[in-house]
Design a protein around this motif. Structure first.
Motif, PDB file in Angstrom:
ATOM      1  N   ALA A 323       0.772  -1.337  -0.251  1.00 32.55           N
ATOM      2  CA  ALA A 323       0.050  -0.124  -0.191  1.00 32.55           C
ATOM      3  C   ALA A 323       0.709   1.467  -0.069  1.00 32.55           C
ATOM      4  O   ALA A 323       0.733   2.575  -0.860  1.00 32.55           O
ATOM      5  N   MET A 324       1.437   1.267   0.896  1.00 32.02           N
ATOM      6  CA  MET A 324       2.912   1.885   1.093  1.00 32.02           C
ATOM      7  C   MET A 324       3.669   2.474  -0.368  1.00 32.02           C
ATOM      8  O   MET A 324       4.123   3.311  -0.840  1.00 32.02           O
ATOM      9  N   ASP A 325       4.163   1.217  -0.910  1.00 29.42           N
ATOM     10  CA  ASP A 325       4.656   1.841  -2.504  1.00 29.42           C
ATOM     11  C   ASP A 325       3.445   1.959  -3.732  1.00 29.42           C
ATOM     12  O   ASP A 325       4.186   3.269  -3.965  1.00 29.42           O
ATOM     13  N   ARG A 326       2.532   1.479  -3.868  1.00 34.49           N
ATOM     14  CA  ARG A 326       1.310   2.055  -4.751  1.00 34.49           C
ATOM     15  C   ARG A 326       1.176   3.345  -4.037  1.00 34.49           C
ATOM     16  O   ARG A 326       1.207   4.693  -4.945  1.00 34.49           O
ATOM     17  N   THR A 327       0.692   4.329  -2.981  1.00 38.51           N
ATOM     18  CA  THR A 327       0.824   5.272  -2.461  1.00 38.51           C
ATOM     19  C   THR A 327       1.764   6.211  -3.363  1.00 38.51           C
ATOM     20  O   THR A 327       1.691   7.877  -3.348  1.00 38.51           O
TER      21      THR A 327
END
Ligand SMILES: Nc1ncnc2c1ncn2[C@@H]1O[C@H](COP(=O)(O)OP(=O)(O)OP(=O)(O)O)[C@@H](O)[C@H]1O
Length: 405
Positions: A323-327
């Motif tokens: 999720a952090m990577d996508r954000t």
């Protein structure tokens, strides 16, 4: 008898059950209240129509019907606070009242006390512009609303609109001011002193990792570095030193941790869940993302951060990292891993893995960071246990003092 066209729904004259709604879910709560009062509504607008007037919200309709409590005691509480408390303290008190006491007319309380809550902001602006005659204005009240909303978000994760207050205009400028000023307001002299004292203490192993990380920062190279560090090897010591280095340059360095305790050990640390606004049901979502918009303060911090540390990362669910990577890719408009940001994951896989309720060990391993495709990071390790080394030195010292006199 079944409803026509819906054989699974049975038709009856009696209402069997009206679900309970928590007052924090404000509009649903007031809608439920109206359902018990208004007879024979045929649509939702009917419920909001009081004496021919269509109210904007269900709360307003409840107010017009006199269904809500009198806010007199909250008025008196705030009135009393204005006698001795500072504007910041009154905002704090008002945020607590808004988020936990459900006043029936928060807008009216705001109108009565907004000047008391904005005193310090007016003072700061007057100090910064002594040549101008500045009085209370909408911009000042807007800034107060922003600060108030930040407090409400921190207490209860509720925006002012959700509480029935006017929404602040969050233009990038003021948000940037608040969150980024906070991150940039470290005392540089104290940081430099801290660096001068602690940098020479680094052992060879720590120094090697320090150089790897600082090189990446200086060359603006992003990616993920995994720092394998069993307890006591000086990982927090190293992280705090690098945080100080970056902050002394007035750059942004974020310190996140999977647990609150680990977050408190790092200077300016916060939990990853709070800083990244990770969804609570992350394990159930297929492609989770962090609930952070690009214009919000947190979004700006993630966008501008030179480095992000995530301590005790081994406890995090692999989907948190995804999720952090996508954000980050979205916020930084960069499709590289972590949107080109430098992320340092530290922890010890020999310790706690992600906790999944009612799971088997296989489920936990499957949720572990090692299983995600993002795990292809640069690995570094520190293994000299500084806690033991230091206690050995202390014992040697006592030994020397008493036996070699
Ligand atoms: N190079 C060093 N010189 C002097 N003291 C050090 C050094 N490295 C670490 N220490 C000290 O050793 C102790 C343990 O270090 P630290 O808390 O950073 O370890 P840690 O890996 O974060 O441990 P844990 O995972 O248990 O929190 C601390 O008191 C710290 O100040």
């Amino acid at each position: 008898m079944p409803e026509e066209g819906h054989p699974e729904i049975m038709k009856t004259n009696a209402i069997g059950r009206v679900y309970t709604v928590h007052p924090n879910n404000a509009e649903c709560f007031y809608l439920r209240m109206l359902l018990h009062e208004i007879r024979g509504p045929t649509n939702f607008t009917d419920l909001r129509t009081i004496d021919g007037y269509i109210c904007h919200t269900y709360r307003e309709a409840c107010q017009r019907l006199g269904l809500l409590e009198n806010d007199n005691h909250w008025e008196l509480t705030l009135q009393e606070a204005t006698l001795t408390a500072s504007a910041e303290q009154i905002r704090e008190l008002f945020a607590i009242i808004l988020t936990t006491c459900n006043p029936s007319n928060p807008k009216q309380l705001w109108d009565s006390f907004k000047r008391n809550m904005s005193d310090d902001i007016l003072y700061q602006i007057r100090q910064a512009n002594p040549e101008l005659t500045i009085e209370f204005n909408d911009d000042i009240f807007n800034e107060t609303l922003i600060r108030l909303e930040d407090k409400c978000l921190a207490i209860n994760n509720q925006t002012l609109v959700e509480i029935g207050m006017p929404a602040p205009q969050r233009n990038t400028f003021s948000v940037l001011n608040y969150e980024i000023t906070k991150e940039k307001s470290y005392n540089v002299n104290e940081l430099l002193e801290y660096i001068a004292h602690n940098k020479p203490l680094l052992n060879d192993n720590q120094k090697k990792i320090y150089n790897v990380i600082m090189n990446r920062i200086n060359n603006n190279t992003g990616g993920i570095i995994y720092l394998d560090a069993p307890g006591g090897t000086g990982k927090t010591f190293l992280i705090n030193l690098i945080l100080a280095e970056i902050r002394a340059e007035k750059h942004i360095a974020l310190a996140l941790a999977s647990s609150g305790i680990a977050a408190t050990l790092m200077e300016g640390g916060r939990t990853a869940h709070s800083a990244l606004q990770l969804p609570l049901n992350i394990a159930e979502q297929q492609f989770p993302v962090c609930k952070i918009s690009g214009t919000s303060g947190r979004g700006q911090l993630l966008k501008h951060a030179k480095i992000i540390f995530w301590d005790e990362c081994t406890m995090a669910h692999k989907k948190s990292l995804e999720a952090m990577d996508r954000t980050l890719q979205e916020l930084r408009k960069n499709s590289e891993i972590m949107g080109g940001a430098l992320l340092i994951l530290s922890g010890d896989f020999r310790q706690t893995l992600p906790v999944i309720p009612k799971s088997t060990p296989a489920d936990e391993i499957n949720a572990c960071l090692k299983v995600t495709s993002l795990a292809k990071s640069t690995n570094t390790a520190i293994n000299k246990n500084m806690r033991v080394e230091l206690s050995k030195m202390k014992q040697q010292h006592i030994f020397k003092k008493y036996f070699y006199k």
